[in-house]
Design an enzyme around this catalytic site. Structure first.
Site, PDB file in Angstrom:
ATOM      1  N   GLU A 121       0.824  -1.222   0.000  1.00 26.83           N
ATOM      2  CA  GLU A 121       0.000   0.000   0.000  1.00 26.83           C
ATOM      3  C   GLU A 121       0.854   1.267   0.000  1.00 26.83           C
ATOM      4  O   GLU A 121       0.490   2.275  -0.606  1.00 26.83           O
ATOM      5  CB  GLU A 121      -0.951  -0.014   1.206  1.00 26.83           C
ATOM      6  CG  GLU A 121      -2.047  -1.075   1.054  1.00 26.83           C
ATOM      7  CD  GLU A 121      -2.892  -1.232   2.299  1.00 26.83           C
ATOM      8  OE1 GLU A 121      -2.332  -1.657   3.338  1.00 26.83           O
ATOM      9  OE2 GLU A 121      -4.087  -0.938   2.248  1.00 26.83           O
ATOM     10  N   GLU A 141      -3.654  -9.726   3.394  1.00 31.60           N
ATOM     11  CA  GLU A 141      -4.443  -9.506   4.615  1.00 31.60           C
ATOM     12  C   GLU A 141      -5.562 -10.528   4.778  1.00 31.60           C
ATOM     13  O   GLU A 141      -5.887 -10.949   5.884  1.00 31.60           O
ATOM     14  CB  GLU A 141      -5.047  -8.095   4.607  1.00 31.60           C
ATOM     15  CG  GLU A 141      -4.044  -6.974   4.884  1.00 31.60           C
ATOM     16  CD  GLU A 141      -3.369  -6.453   3.628  1.00 31.60           C
ATOM     17  OE1 GLU A 141      -3.375  -7.159   2.593  1.00 31.60           O
ATOM     18  OE2 GLU A 141      -2.818  -5.342   3.667  1.00 31.60           O
TER      19      GLU A 141
HETATM   20  C1  3H9 Z   1      -1.416  -5.289   6.946  1.00 28.79           C
HETATM   21  O1  3H9 Z   1      -0.443  -5.018   6.326  1.00 28.79           O
HETATM   22  C2  3H9 Z   1      -2.544  -4.350   7.223  1.00 28.79           C
HETATM   23  C3  3H9 Z   1      -2.529  -3.150   6.334  1.00 28.79           C
HETATM   24  O2  3H9 Z   1      -3.233  -3.398   5.131  1.00 28.79           O
HETATM   25  C4  3H9 Z   1      -3.266  -2.001   6.959  1.00 28.79           C
HETATM   26  C5  3H9 Z   1      -2.796  -1.494   8.258  1.00 28.79           C
HETATM   27  C6  3H9 Z   1      -3.606  -0.297   8.696  1.00 28.79           C
HETATM   28  N1  3H9 Z   1       4.286  -8.154  11.648  1.00 28.79           N
HETATM   29  O3  3H9 Z   1       7.271 -15.918   8.510  1.00 28.79           O
HETATM   30  P1  3H9 Z   1       8.641 -15.814   9.024  1.00 28.79           P
HETATM   31  C7  3H9 Z   1       7.639 -12.009  12.033  1.00 28.79           C
HETATM   32  S1  3H9 Z   1      -1.643  -6.815   7.611  1.00 28.79           S
HETATM   33  C8  3H9 Z   1       5.063  -8.519  12.683  1.00 28.79           C
HETATM   34  O4  3H9 Z   1       9.151 -16.906   9.888  1.00 28.79           O
HETATM   35  P2  3H9 Z   1       9.622 -16.010   6.324  1.00 28.79           P
HETATM   36  C9  3H9 Z   1       7.275 -13.469  12.319  1.00 28.79           C
HETATM   37  O5  3H9 Z   1       6.354 -13.568  13.379  1.00 28.79           O
HETATM   38  C10 3H9 Z   1      -0.130  -7.644   7.365  1.00 28.79           C
HETATM   39  N2  3H9 Z   1       5.890  -9.567  12.639  1.00 28.79           N
HETATM   40  O6  3H9 Z   1       9.706 -15.556   7.844  1.00 28.79           O
HETATM   41  C11 3H9 Z   1       8.622 -14.050  12.630  1.00 28.79           C
HETATM   42  O7  3H9 Z   1       8.942 -13.697  13.966  1.00 28.79           O
HETATM   43  P3  3H9 Z   1       9.864 -14.653  14.852  1.00 28.79           P
HETATM   44  C12 3H9 Z   1      -0.100  -8.222   6.021  1.00 28.79           C
HETATM   45  C13 3H9 Z   1       5.926 -10.276  11.510  1.00 28.79           C
HETATM   46  O8  3H9 Z   1      10.863 -15.528   5.701  1.00 28.79           O
HETATM   47  C14 3H9 Z   1       9.565 -13.276  11.700  1.00 28.79           C
HETATM   48  O9  3H9 Z   1       8.863 -12.089  11.336  1.00 28.79           O
HETATM   49  N3  3H9 Z   1       1.138  -8.963   5.894  1.00 28.79           N
HETATM   50  C15 3H9 Z   1       5.135  -9.971  10.410  1.00 28.79           C
HETATM   51  O10 3H9 Z   1       9.273 -17.443   6.234  1.00 28.79           O
HETATM   52  C16 3H9 Z   1       9.924 -14.015  10.448  1.00 28.79           C
HETATM   53  O11 3H9 Z   1       8.724 -14.442   9.811  1.00 28.79           O
HETATM   54  C17 3H9 Z   1       1.177 -10.298   6.054  1.00 28.79           C
HETATM   55  O12 3H9 Z   1       0.189 -10.932   6.311  1.00 28.79           O
HETATM   56  C18 3H9 Z   1       4.289  -8.836  10.509  1.00 28.79           C
HETATM   57  N4  3H9 Z   1       3.488  -8.470   9.490  1.00 28.79           N
HETATM   58  O13 3H9 Z   1       8.370 -15.235   5.715  1.00 28.79           O
HETATM   59  C19 3H9 Z   1       2.540 -10.903   5.889  1.00 28.79           C
HETATM   60  N5  3H9 Z   1       5.380 -10.861   9.419  1.00 28.79           N
HETATM   61  O14 3H9 Z   1      11.195 -14.686  14.168  1.00 28.79           O
HETATM   62  C20 3H9 Z   1       2.807 -11.867   6.982  1.00 28.79           C
HETATM   63  C21 3H9 Z   1       6.310 -11.704   9.902  1.00 28.79           C
HETATM   64  O15 3H9 Z   1       9.843 -14.022  16.186  1.00 28.79           O
HETATM   65  N6  3H9 Z   1       4.174 -12.397   6.924  1.00 28.79           N
HETATM   66  N7  3H9 Z   1       6.643 -11.365  11.162  1.00 28.79           N
HETATM   67  O16 3H9 Z   1       9.183 -15.996  14.815  1.00 28.79           O
HETATM   68  C22 3H9 Z   1       4.532 -13.354   6.047  1.00 28.79           C
HETATM   69  O17 3H9 Z   1       3.790 -13.793   5.192  1.00 28.79           O
HETATM   70  C23 3H9 Z   1       5.928 -13.910   6.193  1.00 28.79           C
HETATM   71  O18 3H9 Z   1       6.366 -13.627   7.508  1.00 28.79           O
HETATM   72  C24 3H9 Z   1       6.986 -13.337   5.202  1.00 28.79           C
HETATM   73  C25 3H9 Z   1       8.398 -13.854   5.604  1.00 28.79           C
HETATM   74  C26 3H9 Z   1       6.636 -13.829   3.799  1.00 28.79           C
HETATM   75  C27 3H9 Z   1       7.023 -11.834   5.233  1.00 28.79           C
END
Ligand code: 3H9
Length: 708
Positions: A121, A141
């Site tokens: 975004e 999301e």
């Molecule tokens: C959003 O964006 C809302 C907006 O539209 C509007 C707002 C107003 N936040 O998965 P991994 C942590 S909603 C905080 O093992 P990978 C995760 O917990 C969001 N922490 O790595 C982990 O922590 P730990 C939309 C996050 O390389 C560490 O990072 N976004 C977040 O296999 C490593 O993660 C999503 O839904 C976060 N957003 O994969 C994306 N994301 O090391 C969600 C991750 O302590 N994330 N962490 O266990 C993913 O899909 C995967 O984490 C990503 C990396 C592909 C990024």
């Protein structure tokens, strides 16, 4: 020269804010680099620092253009999940993005790694977007039960059209650089050096008036294409609210100005944030990341594995082989004779040919993967493997014999695993010289597709073997959950109670089709009786016969499967089971319903009708009670691990968060009451799990145990 920027401007007194943004200038271009490990989430500190930096850049005469990029492995994973559910703190992401869009100086965003959610975004607010050639972008999301909440549902359709926008928002899928370019989501792909090419792009825009995406109108869609996409989203939503809200919001971008569409989006975002569905999905997101973290393994280094041996090339063995080949391992596939080996190789090849047909891989990939496969009928060749997994038929005697053979053939240093789905591991471990190197790796069929891996820890399994198994799980991109040894481990043990409960209800007045309909309405893809027909009733029959000798006579036993199988009703493959199959269609069979009714009457139990809700509550109570026993016995370490197993291996609807999370939401008191009203032990009521009773009496729920 660069400066690290903290968000001190918004810090409460005495609160130190982390440095989350590096700012420097490259000529006239101000570079703002988000640096908030591990994934540059747009936390409050990041939003504050970015807003300050964008505003400062407006007033600095030396800055004529702005680049926003990310440090580390990813641009940003989007909104900070750890802030979700808490009161939002200023500056809000939509306001920051509006500020970026209104900037009098052009803003370019450089995406690398993954630009997700709020990260995507931010890019939509910028005036140009460039992506690394191996970068991905998306609005995932919906996978958290949410929708983009910072303008994404209103800006994306204006950029790529409503059909593509709805597809991306409702599926949450990420797109690679080439597809992003084709869709018009990015203006350029960096061919060599993203940072340098992005700075050049920003420099090239200096002095040019930048159009604002939010002021553009959404291009009209082909009515047929739009209707088809809406129908697809509705079809695939299956009970989930967020995709359905996506249809409304993307539609609004066609008729409403951005200034009205954005507040609607914001309202929907917070409604969804407070929904049980989003809570359930967020719970699973965090549970997945916690599953492999065990305090006792924190300082244990996993072994490096290269060559994997698989014994048995049936459906499971060949699927497991493909899972390892896909992850880059060398695989040796062993069968008893040439014919079985040949059939196994054909199965493996068949899986690859199917992957080519569906466009997931190309011919070169197939050949590359198969070049790492060594078929053999000589067990002695396994001596060079780092791990051997047996995937032969489920017979304890045969498995023990195999372990004895392995003990003579292979070095004691090798890891040995069984893929059994319910047998006791200890007698197999006894047959090996190094039982500490033995464990269960329970894959689910089809093994190269299903995400779940139960890692079964036998009594003597070493910590290093466990830690190595978890590392394998990560490499195979599986969700790996550790289970102790018991009949059926975590998943099949709970499944057995689920099925038994459904059969109990048949004895109390419910019909198979009513139970299936109730459970499908709950969110299961198929009801339990239809699933049994699909798998083959002979499987359930064989299991019943195997357990007959050890069954506690006090346990309530429903012999209906025996009756069906005695009549040759083995399920779909026989054209009849719990249902009749006419031209591939499942239809209720009056003969079966009469048989069920007659059996129910013969039990002497009172007969009544069941509502869908009652059926669902009975099933959930049975699953949760067994889950509580599994926790109490230490078979699973955390309630969230049980949720992961049931969601990823057994089709429990993910938006309900898994049975233990769902039970917390329902209230454990109610779950306990339902369980207590069930007759599961003939004449002796129901055996309530002590842990469940204890939680209810101390007014706690399962989530209070999750850290344990
Ligand atoms: C959003 O964006 C809302 C907006 O539209 C509007 C707002 C107003 N936040 O998965 P991994 C942590 S909603 C905080 O093992 P990978 C995760 O917990 C969001 N922490 O790595 C982990 O922590 P730990 C939309 C996050 O390389 C560490 O990072 N976004 C977040 O296999 C490593 O993660 C999503 O839904 C976060 N957003 O994969 C994306 N994301 O090391 C969600 C991750 O302590 N994330 N962490 O266990 C993913 O899909 C995967 O984490 C990503 C990396 C592909 C990024």
């Amino acid at each position: 020269m660069s400066t690290a920027v903290s968000a001190a401007g918004d810090a409460d007194e005495g609160e130190t804010m982390p440095d989350v943004l590096r700012v420097w200038r490259d000529g006239e271009v101000a570079v703002l680099e988000i640096d908030n490990p591990p994934v540059n989430a747009t936390s409050q500190a990041v939003r504050r620092a970015l807003l300050d930096a964008v505003q400062r850049a407006q007033s600095e005469p030396e800055t004529l253009s702005i680049l926003i990029c990310g440090a580390g492995r990813t641009f940003t994973a989007g909104g900070d999940i750890t802030e979700f559910g808490k009161p939002p703190r200023e500056p809000h992401l939509p306001d920051l993005i509006n500020r970026i869009e209104e900037s009098g100086k052009p803003v370019v965003v450089a995406w690398h790694g993954t630009a997700l959610g709020g990260g995507c975004e931010i890019g939509l607010g910028a005036h140009k977007r460039i992506i690394a050639k191996d970068g991905f972008v998306g609005l995932p999301e919906v996978k958290l039960g949410l929708l983009p909440g910072a303008g994404g549902t209103q800006r994306l359709p204006r950029l790529v059209g409503p059909v593509a926008a709805l597809d991306l928002i409702a599926t949450g899928r990420m797109v690679g650089a080439e597809e992003a370019l084709r869709l018009g989501l990015v203006d350029a792909i960096a061919r060599k050096d993203l940072r340098a090419e992005a700075i050049e792009l920003a420099r090239g825009l200096i002095g040019q008036m930048q159009p604002r995406l939010s002021l553009r109108s959404t291009p009209a869609a082909e009515p047929e294409a739009w209707q088809a996409m809406v129908a697809k989203v509705n079809r695939e939503a299956r009970g989930r609210i967020a995709p359905q809200r996506a249809i409304e919001l993307v539609s609004q971008s066609l008729t409403l100005p951005f200034s009205l569409g954005q507040p609607n989006e914001r309202r929907a975002f917070f409604e969804l944030m407070n929904s049980e569905q989003s809570r359930g999905l967020r719970h699973l997101f965090l549970a997945e990341r916690e599953a492999g973290k065990r305090p006792e393994l924190a300082s244990v280094t996993p072994r490096d594995l290269h060559q994997i041996g698989i014994i048995g090339a049936g459906t499971m063995g060949s699927g497991i082989a493909v899972a390892f080949l896909d992850a880059g391992y060398k695989v040796m596939l062993v069968e008893a004779d040439d014919a079985a080996l040949q059939a196994g190789l054909e199965r493996v090849n068949g899986l690859y040919l199917r992957a080519i047909r569906s466009g997931r891989i190309d011919e070169n990939t197939r050949l590359n993967r198969l070049s790492n496969l060594a078929p053999t009928t000589e067990m002695s060749r396994l001596a060079g493997c780092d791990l051997v997994i047996e995937a032969i038929f489920e017979d304890m005697g045969a498995k023990i014999e195999l372990m004895k053979k392995l003990a003579n053939l292979v070095p004691a240093s090798m890891l040995v695993a069984t893929n059994t789905s319910y047998l006791d591991l200890e007698p197999m471990a006894d047959a090996l010289p190094a039982p500490e190197r033995f464990l269960g790796l329970h894959f689910f069929s089809p093994a190269h597709v299903m995400k779940l891996l139960e890692i079964v820890r036998a009594r003597r399994t070493s910590l290093q073997a466990l830690s190595t198994a978890l590392a394998i799980g990560r490499k195979l991109k599986k969700i790996a959950v550790i289970s102790g040894v018991c009949e059926g481990f975590i998943g099949n043990r709970i499944l057995a109670k689920f099925r038994a409960q459904c059969e109990f209800m048949l004895e109390e007045g419910a019909l198979p089709r009513e139970i299936d309909a109730a459970m499908e309405a709950f969110g299961l893809a198929m009801g339990p009786f239809a699933v049994q027909d699909l798998a083959g009733l002979d499987i359930a029959w064989a299991r019943r016969k195997r357990l007959a000798a050890t069954r506690d006579p006090a346990d309530r036993d429903v012999p209906l499967v025996d009756r069906l199988c005695e009549q040759g009703r083995f399920g779909q493959k026989a054209g009849k089971g719990w249902y009749l199959y006419e031209n591939g269609h499942r239809v209720p069979d009056p003969a079966v319903e009469a048989m069920v009714r007659a059996h129910a009457a013969a039990t002497g139990r009172p007969q009544r009708s069941f509502s869908a809700q009652e059926i669902q509550n009975r099933v959930v109570a049975a699953m949760v009670n067994e889950g509580a026993k599994i926790l109490g016995e230490g078979i699973a370490a955390r309630p969230a691990d049980i949720d992961l197993v049931l969601v990823n291996g057994y089709g429990f609807p993910n938006w309900r968060g898994g049975p233990m999370h769902y039970a917390d939401a329902l209230g454990l008191k109610q779950v306990l009451a339902v369980a207590q009203n069930t007759e599961a032990r003939d004449g002796r009521g129901f055996e309530v799990a002590p842990l469940l009773a204890e939680l209810v009496s101390s007014q706690r729920n399962f989530s209070t145990l999750n850290g344990g």
